[in-house]
Design a protein around this motif. Structure first.
Motif: not given
Length: 306
Positions: A76, A80, A125, A127
């Motif tokens: 990742i 992110e 990700s 996020k």
């Protein structure tokens, strides 16, 4: 005295994390797991993994955080991993480095962004997963003051702990962690724990399009010290440990399961944090649930460097 477990009043009172997204297990074949991961990427499905390392660099110099998903290694990108934004040309902010450094062993959500089955490589990700959780829980108004939330502990410091609350990272200060006074949050919680907290406040910043939430683990349960406080006998000595000293006020956790504080001590030397002391109770502050009095002597000095 161990902290009392939070009361669970009913399913509607507690927002629980949904881990039913796990469609494979560590025992499944590599082909099955990579196939499932590729399908999750197409569906933009939230998966759950464990942070297995701190920040590392890929061959092309991209800073990433490795996450373990049922034995598969997902990378990742640092941008992110958090909702924090910073200019492309700037280095990773120190606060982000510290946060991710403390996340080793933490359970996090992520959405697979790209999966290369042939080369056994995947990028995800966190996020994106957080934003999806926010739409599900915050944008719909399900997160509101007074409710209980299941939160994942992402990192622990001396005076604060960072948790993820359904897609929002937030800090809980020591005073809101437990009714019991303690010297270090790490004595009670560690990265990877699941805790229940009460929502004290929730807000939305329209300009930045971000949610924030104020939580208290302490307020998720009733004060367990009340019963012990009623049994305290004034003008008696009790064994305890100094959990902290601030502005010459000594905070003491009595062995009988009661918090006590004072500015007074009769010992030759001034008590210090983590010293074992004898505490004479002269009164009880029922409103704040603490015993009052003075330290009569230091029973044992703590030997660890302060």
């Amino acid at each position: 005295m161990p902290p009392q477990a939070p009361r669970r009043q009913g399913s509607d009172d507690l927002l629980e994390l949904n881990d039913l997204e796990r469609g494979v297990t560590r025992e499944d074949s590599e082909d099955a797991k990579w196939g499932y991961l590729a399908g999750a990427a197409r569906r933009q499905q939230i998966l759950t993994g464990i942070v297995s390392s701190g920040i590392i660099q890929t061959e092309n110099g991209l800073p990433v955080c490795p996450v373990d998903f049922e034995g598969l290694r997902i990378l990742i990108p640092i941008r992110e991993m958090v909702l924090t934004e910073w200019p492309e040309e700037d280095p990773i902010p120190r606060s982000v480095r510290i946060q991710i450094g403390r996340m080793l062993g933490a359970t996090i959500d992520f959405i697979p962004a790209a999966v290369d089955i042939r080369n056994r490589a995947a990028v995800g990700s966190r996020k994106a997963a957080m934003l999806q959780r926010q739409k599900r829980y915050y944008a719909t108004g399900r997160v509101k003051p007074g409710i209980l939330m299941a939160c994942r502990v992402l990192g622990v410091g001396n005076n604060t702990m960072t948790v993820e609350a359904c897609g929002v990272d937030t800090e809980i200060y020591a005073r809101n962690v437990s009714w019991e006074w303690f010297s270090d949050i790490a004595d009670l919680h560690s990265t990877g724990d699941l805790v229940v907290a009460r929502v004290m406040d929730v807000s939305y910043n329209e300009e930045r399009d971000v949610y924030s939430v104020n939580l208290s683990i302490k307020e998720a349960s009733e004060n367990p010290d009340r019963a012990a406080l009623e049994k305290i006998t004034p003008n008696s000595n009790y064994f305890g440990v100094v959990t902290g000293v601030k502005d010459r006020v000594f905070f003491v956790r009595l062995q009988v399961g009661v918090n006590a504080k004072t500015k007074l001590y009769r010992s030759i030397d001034m008590p210090s944090r983590l010293d074992t002391v004898s505490f004479r109770v002269t009164g009880v502050d029922e409103e704040n649930g603490i015993a009052l009095g003075f330290i009569t002597r230091i029973i044992k000095r703590h030997t660890r460097l302060r």
